[in-house]
Scaffold this active site. Sequence first.
Site, mmCIF file in Angstrom:
data_model
loop_
_atom_site.group_PDB
_atom_site.id
_atom_site.type_symbol
_atom_site.label_atom_id
_atom_site.label_comp_id
_atom_site.label_asym_id
_atom_site.label_seq_id
_atom_site.Cartn_x
_atom_site.Cartn_y
_atom_site.Cartn_z
ATOM 1 N N PHE A 94 -40.562 -63.886 112.566
ATOM 2 C CA PHE A 94 -41.537 -64.067 113.640
ATOM 3 C C PHE A 94 -42.938 -63.886 113.059
ATOM 4 C CE2 PHE A 94 -37.743 -63.283 116.034
ATOM 5 C CZ PHE A 94 -37.932 -63.919 117.259
ATOM 6 N N GLN A 105 -37.002 -59.726 118.874
ATOM 7 C CA GLN A 105 -37.285 -60.095 117.483
ATOM 8 C C GLN A 105 -36.255 -59.481 116.540
ATOM 9 O OE1 GLN A 105 -41.256 -59.793 115.940
ATOM 10 N NE2 GLN A 105 -42.221 -60.109 117.931
ATOM 11 N N TYR A 193 -38.197 -58.022 110.189
ATOM 12 C CA TYR A 193 -37.996 -58.813 108.974
ATOM 13 C C TYR A 193 -37.717 -57.887 107.787
ATOM 14 C CZ TYR A 193 -38.844 -62.212 105.253
ATOM 15 O OH TYR A 193 -38.717 -63.022 104.143
#
Length: 283
Positions: A94, A105, A193
């Site tokens: 993202f 997310q 992430y």
Amino acid sequence: MSNVPVAVVTGSNKGIGFAIVRALCKQFPGDVYLTARDPGRGQEAVAKLQEEGLRPLFHQLDIDDLQSIRALRDFLKEKYGGLNVLVNNAGIAFKVHDTTPFAVQAEVTLRTNFFGTRNVCTELLPLVKPYGRVVNVSSMVSSSALGGCSQELQQKFRSNTITEDELVELMTKFVEDTKKSVHEKEGWPNTAYGVSKIGVTVLSRIQARMLNEKRKGDHILLNACCPGWVRTDMAGPKATKSPDEGAETPVYLALLPLDADGPHGQFLSNKTVRTCMSLLFLL
């Protein structure tokens, strides 16, 4: 059944994956498969490389879809009796300013980057032939994200006996903790992430250890790597490397000579083993 060597690159219709396919088409002595979720985009990417005089092949692959992974597995088994090179490149991120709730997310990012990659490995690693090469594209962000974890979590990730099941439990716990809005209290960093790439990096170490234990005589080399900050849809136009430059380390690892006994179970960037990650790679 074909005796031609075969290489597969996941998530390769654009960006770093596309550049990896381009380089392998020039240097790998066999068939190179460009894969993509969307067959139309995949075929467009193949056509671009054909215009350059290269001859990639295409197979649909959505790493979020177990049926899709197994269809590729069965195809490789039937046509080639296995595979020689696997580059796990597919991944998502993202944007920094994305307003999607963090819990969403986390779930979406981990589903693809960790769980999808793991599913590909579960289905395809048993097909890797002797002297095969496996490359898991991770990120140096996994190092900074690890530094943002609590000491307790760091110890778990750095354990040289951590199992795949234990790693899956930790990745699942991160997603659940974000849903309860307690992830920071539970010692997690505020980056989905980064956590997903911790998972990929540690998974690589576990897989290398398993290969050492179960297939030592097969001389398979498996490593994780960081391609660098690359100008892609994911990283944006300000990044310092071109996709072809970002492909250099993954391609280097995919093409390690047959007589090489390393690197194995390492984390590399710029074709160099990174000692800053060594605590994650106690084989």
